[in-house]
Design an enzyme around this catalytic site. Structure first.
Site, PDB file in Angstrom:
ATOM      1  N   TYR A   1       0.839  -1.200   0.000  1.00  0.00           N
ATOM      2  CA  TYR A   1       0.000   0.000   0.000  1.00  0.00           C
ATOM      3  C   TYR A   1       0.874   1.250   0.000  1.00  0.00           C
ATOM      4  O   TYR A   1       0.648   2.183  -0.784  1.00  0.00           O
ATOM      5  CB  TYR A   1      -0.932  -0.007   1.203  1.00  0.00           C
TER       6      TYR A   1
ATOM      7  N   ALA B   1       3.956   1.589  -1.004  1.00  0.00           N
ATOM      8  CA  ALA B   1       4.640   1.714  -2.292  1.00  0.00           C
ATOM      9  C   ALA B   1       3.696   2.202  -3.378  1.00  0.00           C
ATOM     10  O   ALA B   1       4.068   3.032  -4.222  1.00  0.00           O
ATOM     11  CB  ALA B   1       5.257   0.369  -2.685  1.00  0.00           C
TER      12      ALA B   1
END
Length: 242
Positions: free
Chosen positions: A153, A155
């Site tokens: 999430y 990233a």
């Protein structure tokens, strides 16, 4: 006197609930013709999966004119959240990455990052020839604080921020502005599915309401922010600064 968005055509993704729904209501109240798009059928809206470039392209091409886009569609990973919560309750560090399968990674990336690319590309194609338009992307404070156990999430949202800023630099000479609002914990349906122990970890500061985040997005979409482009605006109630 006309409302500030009078006569403008606005597309809001993720408009079925939460921040997207609040944005759609506020833009409509300001006089915009709002097209509400979501992965599921919404009242008076259209169904679109932003992870599917064909669906996004067909939707935007069918509008004929596009003045404003607020891209709020996104997903989280409830299974990863539960693993983090279990670790917190057991008093041990979370261990998620080693067991994170490619399917879970791809689901988050395909909606959050790929979906943002699809929406930005379609919007730019519509706006650049007209030399006008504003785009607001809903990112996340998670791109900065990178919560342990939530790498996919974090990233995806960091990628969203960088993507939006890179495209913003490209299109500002053509009269198109792109900005990002990066909320912290917000009281949406996604937050309601968050395990209680994780919600308690943010107890020091109140959750934002969808309307509060929508106010920032609508500001960035309007003429009052005409000199703002390529910005990532933190809207996390002062939980941290960068």
């Amino acid at each position: 006197m006309n409302s500030v968005q009078e006569g403008r055509v606005a597309l809001v993704t993720g408009a079925g609930s939460g921040i997207g729904a609040a944005v759609a209501r506020k833009l409509a109240a300001q006089g915009a013709q709002v097209v509400r798009a979501d992965i599921t059928a919404t009242d008076g809206g259209v169904v679109v999966d932003v992870a599917d470039p064909r669906q996004v392209d067909e939707l935007v091409a069918g509008l004929g004119r596009l003045d404003v886009v607020v891209h709020a569609a996104g997903v989280d990973d409830p299974r990863a959240k539960q693993r983090i919560a279990d670790a917190l309750e057991a008093g041990r560090p979370p261990e998620v990455t080693a067991s994170l399968d490619a399917e879970a990674w791809r689901r988050v990336m395909s909606v959050n990052l790929d979906g943002t690319f699809h929406v930005l590309r379609a919007a730019v194609r519509a706006m650049v020839p007209r030399r006008a338009g504003t785009i607001v992307v809903v990112g996340s404070s998670s791109a900065f604080d990178a919560p342990a156990g939530y790498p996919h999430y974090a990233a995806s949202k960091a990628g969203v921020h960088a993507l939006a800023q890179a495209v913003a630099k490209e299109v500002i000479p053509f009269g198109v502005r792109i900005n990002v609002v990066a909320p912290g914990p917000t009281d949406t349906g996604m937050a309601a599915r968050t395990p209680a122990v994780l919600r308690q970890a943010f107890a020091g500061l109140p959750y934002a309401t969808p309307e509060q985040i929508a106010d920032v997005a609508v500001f960035l979409a309007g003429e009052e922010s005409a000199n703002v482009a390529g910005a990532v605006v933190l809207a996390n109630g002062g939980r941290f600064t960068v």
